[in-house]
Structures are given as C-alpha cells and as structure tokens.
Design an enzyme around this catalytic site. Structure first.
Site, PDB file in Angstrom:
ATOM      1  N   HIS A  48       1.995   2.057  -3.300  1.00 13.70           N
ATOM      2  CA  HIS A  48       1.190   2.902  -4.024  1.00 13.70           C
ATOM      3  C   HIS A  48       1.813   4.419  -3.856  1.00 13.70           C
ATOM      4  CE1 HIS A  48      -2.551   0.178  -3.213  1.00 13.70           C
ATOM      5  NE2 HIS A  48      -1.654  -0.601  -3.924  1.00 13.70           N
ATOM      6  N   ASP A  88       0.800  -1.070  -0.066  1.00 18.91           N
ATOM      7  CA  ASP A  88      -0.016  -0.007   0.071  1.00 18.91           C
ATOM      8  C   ASP A  88       0.910   1.249  -0.011  1.00 18.91           C
ATOM      9  OD1 ASP A  88      -2.225   1.968   0.395  1.00 18.91           O
ATOM     10  OD2 ASP A  88      -3.385   0.100   0.987  1.00 18.91           O
TER      11      ASP A  88
END
Ligand SMILES: *[C@@H]1O[C@H](CO)[C@@H](O)[C@H](O)[C@H]1NC(C)=O
Length: 417
Positions: free
Chosen positions: A262, A239
């Site tokens: 991310h 993430d």
C-alpha cells in the site's frame, strides 16, 4: 623481571589462541575475538535444548538462552545456528540486560504452521522484545510467520466470527539503541515488525516478503519512537510497506523498494478523536512498484495534533494508483465518517523529485480539511504520467495551501499559500 616477560608472553599467546578459535561458534560460552573488536560470549540455543528440526517446540529453549545471555555481564551473542529451523510460539524476550546483546539469526525462526499449535492465550504478539538497551539482531537468517492460517481467518477479509486478530510477528517495545540488519522476514501473521516507544533505532538490509493479497501484513510499523533510521530495505507485502504512526520523531528512511503493497504512509492519525504528532520525517530515495499509494499522509476527521516537517524525495513510482496523497478525511470504517471540526494539522510537507507513472488519473490528491486546511505544502520537480499513456494524469485539491517549484506535471490545480 624474567617472570614478567613469561606472563606477558603467555597472555599474548592466550589472546592469540582465543582469536584463532574465534570462528568456532559452536562452543558455548567461549569468548570470541575477531568478529568485532569487543569480546563477546556466545550462547548457542542448541546448548539450551533447542531441537531446530522445525517440529519440536523450541520456545522454552530460546527463552532460556535469552535469559542466560541477558544476565551475562559480558557482551552476549544468542546464536540461532545456520541450517536449523526453530519452531516457536509466543515469546517475550525482556530486558534490561546486564550488557549489550546480539541475536544472531543464521538459521530460521518459524511460527507454528497450524492454528491448533498456537498457545490458547490471546496474545497479539508472536515474538516480542521488551525494554532492551543495546540489542542487535542480525545474521542473514529468516523469521517466518507462517501467516497463511491467519490470513484465512482475517477480520479484514471477513469480520463475522470466528475471525481472529492476528499477532504482529516482531514487536520492539521500549527498546533503546536497537539495530536490525540483514534479515529476511516472511509471511507474517499480520504486521511484520512494529517499533513502539523506542529510541535510537537503526534498521538496514531487511527483506520483507508476503503475498500482495495477505491482509494487514504491513512491513515496518513505527510509533511513539524517536531517532529512527531505515535504509536499504525491500518490502513486498499486502499492506503499507512502511506505516509511520503517532509519536514518530526524527525518522529517516532511504533506499526503500516497495511493492506490492500500500506504499509508504504517515498515519492514519487522529482516529476516534485522538491527539497525534509526527515530526521530522524524511523518506529519501524509494522505488514503488504497483502499490496502492506512493507517498501518503492520512488523518481522520475529529483528531487533534499535527504532522509536520515531512519530506518525500527522490521517489520513482511504477504504476502506483495514488502516487502523491494527503487525505485529511481518511475513513477506513464500515459506516461513513461524519463531518467534524477538528483535525490533525498537516503542514510543511515537501514532495520533491518524484517521477513515474500513475495507475489512476488522480496522480496528485490533496484532500485537506475544511476547518484545518493543510498548509506549507510544496511540490518540486514532479513528473507523473498516466500509465500506458492513454489520457492524462491530473491533480485534485481541496483546502490545500500549496506551491510549486520547478516543473510539476500534472498541472497543479490551485496555487496559493
Ligand atoms: C525537528 O528538526 C528540527 C530541525 O532539524 C529540529 O530543530 C527540531 O528539534 C526537531 N524536532 C524534534 C521534535 O526533534
């Protein structure tokens, strides 16, 4: 006169003796000199019954060691010795402590590898530090969340029951003068570390690693915290490498290597009509490899407040899907988000000296709100090309008031301010 000299000489010898045994950290309670100028008292978890064999549960021993160190009027060191693996369950290590405290992790702290070993209490935290002033965590050791069992039942992957909300590996809540340096965080159940309601925080030389496919395993999460420095960290997760959330003021991050993951994100802000503020954030010198986003600000429709005075500079993007993004219509929900009037205002944002390759055509995406357009956005010396060189990267803008400085590739879509 003569006795004074004897006292002086023996005091000198004693100091020298204490200094010379300084390396013997196994002796519990001894006063060390030499590691730092300040003298410290060492509390070895082994003296409090910790097994360190990776099988017996050492939660209680660690809590007991912490309690003893925390009530020491002398600066304390809690020592997790080298070469030992300590299995620990949910634990909260609380202050206020009588003096500054150092958690020296030379060995490994590991979470239970099996779901059945977790205590039944629903608790979204694995290790939590609460209300400590002057905590330092260092030592070069490892904090292993054994996240695999949680990833398999992640609500992100499958929202049907029996999905379980996983704990955050390390939470720092209401801490002041916090330092974390030289540690390895691996395979967290969910967020690796979360800094909440803290001030004067220095984070350096962390290596954070989890598979790119592991759900919600953000690297460093920061919220409601002021005066935070993050530097020299390598973050590979499933993430955001860094998520910078509501209430962050005066954050400086530098020398960050990110990917997979991310990217480095501010937000999401303003979900469910909430008020958010983020101010004075600088990300200076970062390398992102194969991440979903590079430099990103994301806010929900319907929110209030602002995100301002933000700098992303000196960044290298390697095959990043969305290298530069402002998205004021962020919507991470199963149902589409409806159009709303209010929004978190995004202003005074500088993207400077950003180069590299974009994995999608949209290298620059400024998707701002119709009712609260983002303004004061500057792009300065940006050069982003499409990965592989087949075709050209482009930029898209909606309701963005921005200007460019120096050369900006791809060509900006509109110019105005
Ligand atoms: C943000 O930075 C500016 C300029 O350095 C400073 O004047 C201001 O007080 C800062 N804002 C906050 C909330 O700390």
């Amino acid at each position: 006169m003569g006795s004074n000299i004897v006292v002086f000489l023996s005091a000198t010898l004693l100091v020298f003796f204490l200094w010379s045994v300084g390396a013997d950290k196994d002796i519990n309670g001894i006063t060390l000199r030499g590691r730092s100028l300040e003298s410290k008292k060492v509390f070895n978890v082994r003296r409090y019954g910790a097994h360190g064999d990776g099988r017996h549960d050492d939660t209680r021993s660690i809590a007991k060691t912490w309690a003893a160190a925390c009530s020491s009027s002398q600066s304390a060191v809690v020592l997790i010795p080298r070469g030992k693996r300590h299995l620990i369950n949910h634990v909260t290590l609380s202050g206020p402590c009588k003096s500054s405290i150092m958690l020296m992790i030379e060995g490994t702290l590991m979470a239970p590898p099996k779901g059945s070993h977790w205590s039944k209490k629903t608790n979204r935290h694995w290790i939590m530090f609460n209300d400590v002033d002057g905590l330092t965590i260092a030592g070069g050791g490892t904090i292993d969340g054994n996240g695999k069992i949680w990833w398999q039942n992640s609500c992100k992957t499958n929202s049907r029951p029996p999905c379980k909300q996983a704990p955050t590996a390390l939470t720092f809540y209401s801490c002041k003068n916090l330092k974390l340096e030289n540690l390895k965080l691996v395979n967290s159940q969910q967020i690796h570390m979360s800094v909440e309601d803290c001030s004067h925080v220095k984070i350096a030389r962390l290596s954070i690693t989890a598979p790119g496919t592991s759900p919600n395993t953000d690297g460093i999460h920061i919220t409601r915290s002021k005066h935070v420095q993050v530097r020299d960290c390598t973050i590979k997760t499933g993430d955001d490498c860094m998520s910078i959330e509501d209430g962050t003021e005066n954050l400086h991050a530098s020398n960050i290597v990110c990917g997979p993951g991310h990217g480095i994100s501010i937000g999401s802000l303003g979900d469910r009509g909430s008020r958010a503020h983020v101010v004075n954030v600088t990300v200076d010198t970062a390398w992102l490899y194969g991440t979903a986003n590079g430099a990103r600000i994301k806010t929900w429709q319907g929110g209030r407040g602002y995100a301002k005075n933000i700098v992303f500079e000196n960044m290298v993007m390697g095959d990043v899907r969305n290298p530069i993004v402002i998205d004021q219509n962020y919507c991470d929900s199963a149902t589409p988000c409806r159009k709303q009037k209010s929004a978190v205002e995004v202003s005074n944002v500088l993207f400077k000296n950003i180069r590299g390759t974009s994995a999608s055509k949209e290298a620059i995406k400024l998707r701002c709100s119709t009712s609260v357009p983002c303004h004061g956005i500057t792009l300065e010396n940006v050069k982003l090309t499409l990965k592989g060189g087949d075709g050209v990267a482009k930029s898209t803008c909606e309701n963005a008031k921005w200007r460019k400085s120096g050369t900006v590739t791809p060509q900006p879509c509109t110019i105005g301010n």
